[in-house]
Write a protein that holds these residues in place. Structure first.
Motif, PDB file in Angstrom:
ATOM      1  N   ILE A 166     -26.339  20.127 -16.188  1.00 22.53           N
ATOM      2  CA  ILE A 166     -26.694  21.160 -15.214  1.00 22.53           C
ATOM      3  C   ILE A 166     -28.096  20.932 -14.657  1.00 22.53           C
ATOM      4  CG2 ILE A 166     -25.150  22.823 -16.312  1.00 22.53           C
ATOM      5  CD1 ILE A 166     -27.594  24.297 -17.361  1.00 22.53           C
ATOM      6  N   ALA A 169     -27.336  18.672 -11.899  1.00 21.21           N
ATOM      7  CA  ALA A 169     -26.421  19.265 -10.916  1.00 21.21           C
ATOM      8  C   ALA A 169     -27.154  20.167  -9.918  1.00 21.21           C
ATOM      9  CB  ALA A 169     -25.341  20.071 -11.631  1.00 21.21           C
ATOM     10  N   LYS A 175     -23.170  19.134  -3.152  1.00 25.83           N
ATOM     11  CA  LYS A 175     -22.370  20.221  -3.715  1.00 25.83           C
ATOM     12  C   LYS A 175     -22.968  21.599  -3.431  1.00 25.83           C
ATOM     13  CE  LYS A 175     -19.182  17.718  -5.663  1.00 25.83           C
ATOM     14  NZ  LYS A 175     -17.755  17.794  -5.274  1.00 25.83           N
ATOM     15  N   TYR A 177     -24.544  23.967  -5.284  1.00 23.77           N
ATOM     16  CA  TYR A 177     -24.019  24.961  -6.222  1.00 23.77           C
ATOM     17  C   TYR A 177     -24.787  26.280  -6.135  1.00 23.77           C
ATOM     18  CZ  TYR A 177     -21.773  21.032  -8.698  1.00 23.77           C
ATOM     19  OH  TYR A 177     -21.016  19.943  -9.042  1.00 23.77           O
ATOM     20  N   ASP A 181     -22.003  29.079  -9.962  1.00 21.63           N
ATOM     21  CA  ASP A 181     -21.347  27.774 -10.080  1.00 21.63           C
ATOM     22  C   ASP A 181     -21.946  26.971 -11.239  1.00 21.63           C
ATOM     23  OD1 ASP A 181     -19.742  28.254  -7.859  1.00 21.63           O
ATOM     24  OD2 ASP A 181     -21.150  27.298  -6.466  1.00 21.63           O
ATOM     25  N   GLN A 184     -20.837  28.306 -14.557  1.00 18.61           N
ATOM     26  CA  GLN A 184     -19.471  27.865 -14.846  1.00 18.61           C
ATOM     27  C   GLN A 184     -19.445  26.403 -15.265  1.00 18.61           C
ATOM     28  OE1 GLN A 184     -17.200  28.812 -11.352  1.00 18.61           O
ATOM     29  NE2 GLN A 184     -17.294  31.024 -11.687  1.00 18.61           N
ATOM     30  N   LEU A 185     -20.283  25.582 -14.622  1.00 21.77           N
ATOM     31  CA  LEU A 185     -20.361  24.164 -14.997  1.00 21.77           C
ATOM     32  C   LEU A 185     -20.857  24.030 -16.435  1.00 21.77           C
ATOM     33  CD1 LEU A 185     -20.337  21.121 -14.466  1.00 21.77           C
ATOM     34  CD2 LEU A 185     -22.589  21.366 -13.375  1.00 21.77           C
ATOM     35  N   ASN A 188     -18.256  25.078 -18.803  1.00 22.66           N
ATOM     36  CA  ASN A 188     -17.172  24.100 -18.859  1.00 22.66           C
ATOM     37  C   ASN A 188     -17.550  22.896 -19.710  1.00 22.66           C
ATOM     38  OD1 ASN A 188     -15.309  21.831 -17.158  1.00 22.66           O
ATOM     39  ND2 ASN A 188     -14.390  23.836 -17.576  1.00 22.66           N
ATOM     40  N   TYR A 332     -13.858  19.169 -13.484  1.00 21.15           N
ATOM     41  CA  TYR A 332     -14.714  18.443 -12.543  1.00 21.15           C
ATOM     42  C   TYR A 332     -14.328  16.968 -12.590  1.00 21.15           C
ATOM     43  CZ  TYR A 332     -17.476  22.702 -12.841  1.00 21.15           C
ATOM     44  OH  TYR A 332     -17.877  24.010 -12.810  1.00 21.15           O
ATOM     45  N   ILE A 337     -19.581  14.121 -13.174  1.00 20.95           N
ATOM     46  CA  ILE A 337     -20.320  14.459 -14.393  1.00 20.95           C
ATOM     47  C   ILE A 337     -21.147  13.264 -14.857  1.00 20.95           C
ATOM     48  CG2 ILE A 337     -20.094  15.186 -16.802  1.00 20.95           C
ATOM     49  CD1 ILE A 337     -19.422  17.343 -14.702  1.00 20.95           C
TER      50      ILE A 337
END
Length: 592
Positions: A166, A169, A175, A177, A181, A184-185, A188, A332, A337
């Protein structure tokens, strides 16, 4: 009982704060708020991106402050050792980096104190207008499902992967995010994350130099926590392959209903493998553990990434943990990732390097290199050097067996005035030579071929300084003998003298009086050159060895660092290397 020792720090010193101050001295890209124990990245523009903040108790370094940097954390807050930071500290970390418009993600390991304090700050920040979400990491499969219903799995080494994914990310401009989001990443990642630890012992807190017995000498612990929580004791300490297989069963086997959290298709799933040093495992052993882990993988596919370092420690606990992240089961794209894992960072705690993605895709055949060219060697030859095969073999075996009979004595001497392995080093060389001629003694029909084979075996099996000295001398002896027209005591003496003075002595300053094997070699060769009498030369070599008893200081090697009083023990300690060479010469000449 084992005495756990730490350095003596100043009375009243806050060791956690000293640790953070030391960190910012070696990491010029971060800043420290000493009063709140907050480390932050002043260069990350959180007005344009979501801020990532984490923290928890100290003692898990490089987590958390060591992960502050680009594509990782924007700020980290540290409590005392194994204790959550206060809400005031956490709020300071949030306010120094979080922006109300872009929002903030708080990452916290699943421990009661952390959940309560970071959760309280999250709620307070929301009332002030911050867009805050919290990601809770819980990856420890040592906590069974029944217990998990009450407290949940503990967060351990997998925390590092949540941070990295993250942390990178939020910089993904494609993306774009939202805070939700990213939450949630993170969730996940956590949902597809499993970790299990094993250690030879737990740890001790600096400042408490006391005798504590956690595990006995032949015990280990399985599933211990990072705050000194006990695991399951196993005895005796298992073979490393057996241990690794046991750990994998806890990670991926659906048969263990109480600890089965993540489904793995062992034939088809892609995954990341992380091997964590819990604090006290040497780099040598950690790399060896990586090899054993990879050799015992239950998966058909190789891991997409192998990450090995000290990510989440428990001060100095001598253990390791294995973490698996199932990429296939995530919602994803795997490559997406992996790009976050590979994103470069200047955070000092993230030690895996960023490599070209194509390098990770190489097959096993490209990891190791062997070439016939490496084995292309020309053996020395000289048809004029004849030798009595049976006599030479008898003398050589007598020499090596005489050495082997004195290995314990040599190691005993070396344990007092060296590092205790001289005998074992000589034994390795002698055993290799004997094993070779037991299988194939054809090389003994030619003195040059015999010397070449012996030199190769010495190079391959004897390490350290003594192995190098023997190899140089034997190589130079072979070169000089190759020039002779016949093999006699005189030509052997001439070649030996040149091998020593023009060969060996170019690479070592060791001479008679230095407490080394040269105290035997030099008088032996000098006498042999002068008299061509092997027995007389042996007597000189023996005298040289005995003379080392009178030498109270070594000029070369590890023994040169030994206190002079050690050389006087037991009525005087001879040089172990000299004793070894004398045994070789004596055994050879007496059996010739």
């Amino acid at each position: 009982m084992t005495l756990t020792k730490h350095w003596n720090y100043n009375e009243g010193e806050d060791l956690v704060l000293s640790n953070l101050k030391g960190l910012v001295h070696v990491n010029p890209s971060v800043r420290l708020i000493p009063s709140q124990k907050v480390v932050f990245n002043p260069h990350s523009d959180t007005s344009k991106k979501i801020a990532i903040i984490s923290g928890g108790g100290a003692g898990h370094e490089p987590l958390h402050a060591g992960f502050v940097g680009d594509n990782l954390l924007d700020a980290a807050v540290s409590g005392t050792i194994f204790a959550s930071p206060s809400t005031k500290q956490i709020m300071a970390a949030l306010k120094v980096k979080a922006d109300k418009d872009t929002g903030v993600i708080i990452v916290v390991k699943n421990y009661t104190g952390d959940i309560i304090n970071f959760g309280l700050v999250s709620e307070k920040a929301k009332t002030e207008g911050y867009n805050v979400e919290m990601v809770i990491v819980s990856d420890d499969v040592a906590v069974g499902c029944e217990q998990n219903k009450m407290v949940g799995r503990r967060g351990i080494a997998g925390t590092a992967l949540v941070h990295k994914v993250i942390g990178a990310a939020v910089n993904d401009s494609v993306k774009a995010y939202s805070v939700q989001d990213i939450r949630q990443l993170g969730e996940n990642v956590n949902a597809n994350l499993v970790t299990i630890a094993a250690s030879l012992d737990r740890t001790s807190v600096p400042g408490k130099n006391e005798e504590i017995e956690y595990t006995k000498s032949n015990e280990a612990e399985l599933g211990l926590g990072i705050h000194n929580e006990p695991g399951t004791r196993i005895s005796p300490i298992p073979n490393i392959d057996d241990l690794v297989n046991r750990l994998f069963k806890l990670l991926v086997s659906p048969e263990d209903k109480d600890r089965h959290y993540v489904d793995f298709d062992l034939q088809n799933d892609d995954y990341i493998l992380l091997i964590n040093n819990i604090g006290g495992t040497s780099t040598l052993e950690l790399n060896a553990i990586v090899e054993h882990v990879l050799s015992n993988l239950p998966f058909k596919k190789a891991p997409k990434r192998v990450l090995a370092s000290d990510f989440v420690t428990s001060i100095s606990s001598p253990g390791f943990s294995i973490t698996l992240l199932n990429l296939t089961k995530m919602n994803y794209e795997t490559e997406q990732i992996l790009s976050y894992i590979d994103a470069p960072t200047n955070a000092p705690g993230w030690k895996p390097k960023s490599y070209d993605e194509q390098l990770w895709g190489r097959s096993e055949e490209f990891k190791y290199f062997e070439s016939e060219k490496l084995q292309e060697v020309v053996r020395p030859t000289n048809v004029n050097l004849k030798i009595d095969h049976k006599s030479f073999e008898k003398a050589l075996r007598g020499s090596l067996n005489n050495l082997l009979s004195q290995v314990s004595k040599i190691d005993h001497y070396d344990a007092i005035v060296g590092d205790g392995d001289c005998g074992d080093t000589l034994k390795a060389g002698a055993t290799a030579i004997l094993n070779h001629i037991n299988k194939d003694n054809s090389c003994l029909q030619d003195v040059l071929d015999a010397l070449w084979v012996i030199t190769e075996l010495v190079e391959d099996n004897m390490g350290g300084t003594s192995g190098g000295l023997y190899s140089i001398f034997l190589t130079a002896l072979t070169q000089n003998l190759q020039k002779e027209n016949e093999l006699t005591v005189k030509t052997f003496a001439d070649a030996s003298r040149k091998a020593m003075y023009e060969g060996l002595f170019k690479y070592t300053k060791a001479r008679v009086g230095g407490r080394t094997l040269v105290d035997v070699l030099q008088p032996f060769i000098d006498e042999l050159y002068d008299t061509q009498d092997l027995k007389s030369a042996l007597a000189k070599g023996k005298q040289g060895c005995e003379d080392t008893l009178k030498l109270s200081h070594a000029k070369f090697g590890r023994a040169s660092y030994v206190n002079e009083d050690m050389f006087k023990l037991e009525g005087g300690i001879p040089d172990p290397g000299a004793v070894g060479l004398l045994a070789i010469l004596q055994g050879f000449i007496e059996n010739l």
